[in-house]
Design a protein around this motif. Structure first.
Motif, PDB file in Angstrom:
ATOM      1  N   TRP A   1     -34.792  42.874  37.296  1.00  0.00           N
ATOM      2  CA  TRP A   1     -34.145  43.942  38.068  1.00  0.00           C
ATOM      3  C   TRP A   1     -33.330  44.852  37.151  1.00  0.00           C
ATOM      4  CZ3 TRP A   1     -35.493  44.770  42.899  1.00  0.00           C
ATOM      5  CH2 TRP A   1     -34.770  45.725  43.640  1.00  0.00           C
ATOM      6  N   GLY A   2     -33.594  46.136  37.283  1.00  0.00           N
ATOM      7  CA  GLY A   2     -32.898  47.111  36.465  1.00  0.00           C
ATOM      8  C   GLY A   2     -33.506  47.322  35.095  1.00  0.00           C
ATOM      9  N   GLY A   3     -34.582  46.586  34.793  1.00  0.00           N
ATOM     10  CA  GLY A   3     -35.229  46.719  33.498  1.00  0.00           C
ATOM     11  C   GLY A   3     -36.542  47.473  33.584  1.00  0.00           C
ATOM     12  N   SER A   4     -37.224  47.542  32.467  1.00  0.00           N
ATOM     13  CA  SER A   4     -38.479  48.297  32.412  1.00  0.00           C
ATOM     14  C   SER A   4     -39.611  47.615  33.161  1.00  0.00           C
ATOM     15  CB  SER A   4     -38.888  48.501  30.947  1.00  0.00           C
ATOM     16  OG  SER A   4     -39.055  47.239  30.297  1.00  0.00           O
ATOM     17  N   GLU A   5     -39.496  46.296  33.416  1.00  0.00           N
ATOM     18  CA  GLU A   5     -40.559  45.553  34.086  1.00  0.00           C
ATOM     19  C   GLU A   5     -40.306  45.369  35.579  1.00  0.00           C
ATOM     20  OE1 GLU A   5     -40.770  41.889  32.023  1.00  0.00           O
ATOM     21  OE2 GLU A   5     -41.625  42.743  30.188  1.00  0.00           O
ATOM     22  N   GLN A   6     -39.287  46.030  36.115  1.00  0.00           N
ATOM     23  CA  GLN A   6     -38.927  45.835  37.513  1.00  0.00           C
ATOM     24  C   GLN A   6     -40.051  46.240  38.453  1.00  0.00           C
ATOM     25  OE1 GLN A   6     -35.245  47.702  38.703  1.00  0.00           O
ATOM     26  NE2 GLN A   6     -35.895  47.848  40.846  1.00  0.00           N
ATOM     27  N   VAL A   7     -40.620  47.424  38.256  1.00  0.00           N
ATOM     28  CA  VAL A   7     -41.660  47.912  39.161  1.00  0.00           C
ATOM     29  C   VAL A   7     -42.891  47.011  39.113  1.00  0.00           C
ATOM     30  CG1 VAL A   7     -43.231  49.829  39.664  1.00  0.00           C
ATOM     31  CG2 VAL A   7     -40.860  50.296  39.013  1.00  0.00           C
ATOM     32  N   ALA A   8     -43.306  46.623  37.914  1.00  0.00           N
ATOM     33  CA  ALA A   8     -44.478  45.756  37.783  1.00  0.00           C
ATOM     34  C   ALA A   8     -44.234  44.409  38.451  1.00  0.00           C
ATOM     35  CB  ALA A   8     -44.822  45.569  36.308  1.00  0.00           C
ATOM     36  N   SER A   9     -43.015  43.884  38.336  1.00  0.00           N
ATOM     37  CA  SER A   9     -42.707  42.597  38.956  1.00  0.00           C
ATOM     38  C   SER A   9     -42.745  42.694  40.478  1.00  0.00           C
ATOM     39  CB  SER A   9     -41.322  42.117  38.500  1.00  0.00           C
ATOM     40  OG  SER A   9     -41.301  41.894  37.111  1.00  0.00           O
ATOM     41  N   ILE A  10     -42.214  43.782  41.023  1.00  0.00           N
ATOM     42  CA  ILE A  10     -42.226  43.964  42.474  1.00  0.00           C
ATOM     43  C   ILE A  10     -43.657  44.114  42.987  1.00  0.00           C
ATOM     44  CG2 ILE A  10     -41.549  45.503  44.354  1.00  0.00           C
ATOM     45  CD1 ILE A  10     -38.998  46.106  42.800  1.00  0.00           C
ATOM     46  N   VAL A  11     -44.461  44.889  42.279  1.00  0.00           N
ATOM     47  CA  VAL A  11     -45.860  45.084  42.684  1.00  0.00           C
ATOM     48  C   VAL A  11     -46.610  43.755  42.656  1.00  0.00           C
ATOM     49  CG1 VAL A  11     -48.053  46.145  42.028  1.00  0.00           C
ATOM     50  CG2 VAL A  11     -45.949  47.498  41.998  1.00  0.00           C
ATOM     51  N   ALA A  12     -46.405  42.969  41.597  1.00  0.00           N
ATOM     52  CA  ALA A  12     -47.081  41.676  41.501  1.00  0.00           C
ATOM     53  C   ALA A  12     -46.628  40.734  42.609  1.00  0.00           C
ATOM     54  CB  ALA A  12     -46.816  41.055  40.127  1.00  0.00           C
ATOM     55  N   ALA A  13     -45.334  40.751  42.916  1.00  0.00           N
ATOM     56  CA  ALA A  13     -44.818  39.864  43.960  1.00  0.00           C
ATOM     57  C   ALA A  13     -45.335  40.265  45.336  1.00  0.00           C
ATOM     58  CB  ALA A  13     -43.293  39.876  43.939  1.00  0.00           C
ATOM     59  N   VAL A  14     -45.227  41.554  45.665  1.00  0.00           N
ATOM     60  CA  VAL A  14     -45.618  42.025  46.999  1.00  0.00           C
ATOM     61  C   VAL A  14     -47.138  42.043  47.160  1.00  0.00           C
ATOM     62  CG1 VAL A  14     -45.513  43.992  48.585  1.00  0.00           C
ATOM     63  CG2 VAL A  14     -43.502  43.348  47.252  1.00  0.00           C
ATOM     64  N   GLY A  15     -47.848  42.364  46.089  1.00  0.00           N
ATOM     65  CA  GLY A  15     -49.296  42.527  46.206  1.00  0.00           C
ATOM     66  C   GLY A  15     -50.112  41.273  45.965  1.00  0.00           C
ATOM     67  N   VAL A  16     -49.546  40.291  45.240  1.00  0.00           N
ATOM     68  CA  VAL A  16     -50.340  39.117  44.868  1.00  0.00           C
ATOM     69  C   VAL A  16     -49.642  37.810  45.234  1.00  0.00           C
ATOM     70  CG1 VAL A  16     -51.490  37.889  42.989  1.00  0.00           C
ATOM     71  CG2 VAL A  16     -51.413  40.398  42.985  1.00  0.00           C
ATOM     72  N   GLU A  17     -48.491  37.579  44.638  1.00  0.00           N
ATOM     73  CA  GLU A  17     -47.884  36.247  44.705  1.00  0.00           C
ATOM     74  C   GLU A  17     -47.432  35.854  46.113  1.00  0.00           C
ATOM     75  OE1 GLU A  17     -46.081  36.251  40.143  1.00  0.00           O
ATOM     76  OE2 GLU A  17     -45.012  37.228  41.790  1.00  0.00           O
ATOM     77  N   VAL A  18     -46.669  36.705  46.761  1.00  0.00           N
ATOM     78  CA  VAL A  18     -46.183  36.368  48.106  1.00  0.00           C
ATOM     79  C   VAL A  18     -47.323  36.291  49.118  1.00  0.00           C
ATOM     80  CG1 VAL A  18     -44.700  37.120  50.013  1.00  0.00           C
ATOM     81  CG2 VAL A  18     -43.865  37.250  47.648  1.00  0.00           C
ATOM     82  N   PRO A  19     -48.265  37.279  49.166  1.00  0.00           N
ATOM     83  CA  PRO A  19     -49.382  37.140  50.113  1.00  0.00           C
ATOM     84  C   PRO A  19     -50.221  35.887  49.876  1.00  0.00           C
ATOM     85  CG  PRO A  19     -49.244  39.387  49.309  1.00  0.00           C
ATOM     86  CD  PRO A  19     -48.303  38.588  48.482  1.00  0.00           C
ATOM     87  N   LEU A  20     -50.446  35.540  48.603  1.00  0.00           N
ATOM     88  CA  LEU A  20     -51.238  34.352  48.314  1.00  0.00           C
ATOM     89  C   LEU A  20     -50.497  33.089  48.749  1.00  0.00           C
ATOM     90  CD1 LEU A  20     -53.948  33.560  47.153  1.00  0.00           C
ATOM     91  CD2 LEU A  20     -52.896  33.419  44.880  1.00  0.00           C
ATOM     92  N   ALA A  21     -49.185  33.056  48.540  1.00  0.00           N
ATOM     93  CA  ALA A  21     -48.399  31.908  48.997  1.00  0.00           C
ATOM     94  C   ALA A  21     -48.447  31.784  50.518  1.00  0.00           C
ATOM     95  CB  ALA A  21     -46.946  32.051  48.527  1.00  0.00           C
ATOM     96  N   ILE A  22     -48.325  32.910  51.210  1.00  0.00           N
ATOM     97  CA  ILE A  22     -48.398  32.887  52.679  1.00  0.00           C
ATOM     98  C   ILE A  22     -49.769  32.408  53.137  1.00  0.00           C
ATOM     99  CG2 ILE A  22     -48.367  34.337  54.745  1.00  0.00           C
ATOM    100  CD1 ILE A  22     -46.240  36.051  53.380  1.00  0.00           C
ATOM    101  N   LEU A  23     -50.827  32.862  52.472  1.00  0.00           N
ATOM    102  CA  LEU A  23     -52.179  32.425  52.819  1.00  0.00           C
ATOM    103  C   LEU A  23     -52.313  30.914  52.668  1.00  0.00           C
ATOM    104  CD1 LEU A  23     -55.164  32.948  53.487  1.00  0.00           C
ATOM    105  CD2 LEU A  23     -55.545  33.352  51.039  1.00  0.00           C
ATOM    106  N   PHE A  24     -51.818  30.365  51.568  1.00  0.00           N
ATOM    107  CA  PHE A  24     -51.906  28.922  51.356  1.00  0.00           C
ATOM    108  C   PHE A  24     -51.129  28.156  52.430  1.00  0.00           C
ATOM    109  CE2 PHE A  24     -53.222  28.245  46.662  1.00  0.00           C
ATOM    110  CZ  PHE A  24     -54.273  29.135  46.843  1.00  0.00           C
ATOM    111  N   LEU A  25     -49.974  28.682  52.822  1.00  0.00           N
ATOM    112  CA  LEU A  25     -49.187  28.025  53.858  1.00  0.00           C
ATOM    113  C   LEU A  25     -49.890  28.084  55.215  1.00  0.00           C
ATOM    114  CD1 LEU A  25     -45.607  29.243  52.898  1.00  0.00           C
ATOM    115  CD2 LEU A  25     -46.594  26.974  52.526  1.00  0.00           C
ATOM    116  N   ILE A  26     -50.552  29.201  55.497  1.00  0.00           N
ATOM    117  CA  ILE A  26     -51.300  29.321  56.746  1.00  0.00           C
ATOM    118  C   ILE A  26     -52.467  28.333  56.774  1.00  0.00           C
ATOM    119  CG2 ILE A  26     -52.819  30.853  58.083  1.00  0.00           C
ATOM    120  CD1 ILE A  26     -51.015  33.165  57.265  1.00  0.00           C
TER     121      ILE A  26
END
Length: 208
Positions: A139-164
């Motif tokens: 947060w607040g660094g140069s990798e913030q946007v990439a981290s948010i995109v990876a979390a919202v677009g890949v990691e969190v949806p995949l985790a939700i899918l596995f839980l479902i």
């Protein structure tokens, strides 16, 4: 029902027994399933097993209570910034754990083995942890946007899918056990399903 399946039928031709069961009504089959399930009930917990169960549950309860003030203490005392050591080892170690979790999930999933129930939860948890640390530590660094995109677009949806998927597998297993037990209707929601479908279930399920 007793006049159609007598004691002698259990000692005779199994094909005939199956044919006799096929002639039963739905309510008779449910009653028969309950009788058979009662005959196969596991033994009650020994005093040692009950003590282990109480110890584990008391430990979990105490940990939840103690962590509340500890978390509040950290929230007001930890510095906003901290220079971390072994940064590379930390992230590489987490990624190795993720690879192992994905591999185990794929292995047991393709073979339709029960341990996939555990690996689905482990993988989803690691994905959520990875997303959390990626976003908060960048947060607040140069990798913030990439981290948010990876979390919202890949990691969190995949985790939700596995839980479902885990939730649906749980429902299927419980529904099958419900039918095998001869219980009427549909099983209740997961948070209300006992560990074992029996009257004295609270005293029959060991932990640990």
């Amino acid at each position: 029902m007793s006049d159609r399946i007598g004691p002698d039928s259990t000692l005779g031709n199994s094909v005939q027994v199956r044919a006799d069961v096929a002639t039963l009504t739905q309510s008779d089959r449910q009653q028969l399933a309950r009788w058979l399930a009662d005959l196969n009930l596991p033994p009650k917990l020994t005093p040692q097993a009950r003590q282990r169960r109480r110890t584990i549950l008391l430990t979990a309860t105490a940990a939840a209570i103690v962590l509340i003030p500890w978390t509040a203490f950290l929230a007001v005392t930890l510095p906003e910034r901290h220079r971390a050591q072994e940064w590379r080892l930390t992230w590489v170690g987490l990624d190795i754990a993720l690879v192992a979790a994905f591999a185990a999930t794929a292995w047991f999933g393709w073979r339709r083995r029960h341990p996939v129930m555990t690996t689905l939860i482990v993988t989803a948890t690691l994905l959520l942890c990875d997303a959390w640390f990626d976003v908060t530590l960048s947060w607040g660094g140069s990798e913030q946007v990439a981290s948010i995109v990876a979390a919202v677009g890949v990691e969190v949806p995949l985790a939700i899918l596995f839980l479902i998927v885990r939730h649906r597998l749980d429902r299927e297993i419980i529904a099958q056990a419900w039918r095998d037990r001869g219980l009427p209707g549909d099983p209740p929601p997961l948070h209300r399903v006992p560990l074992q479908l029996r009257e004295d279930r609270a005293e029959t399920v060991p932990l640990g």
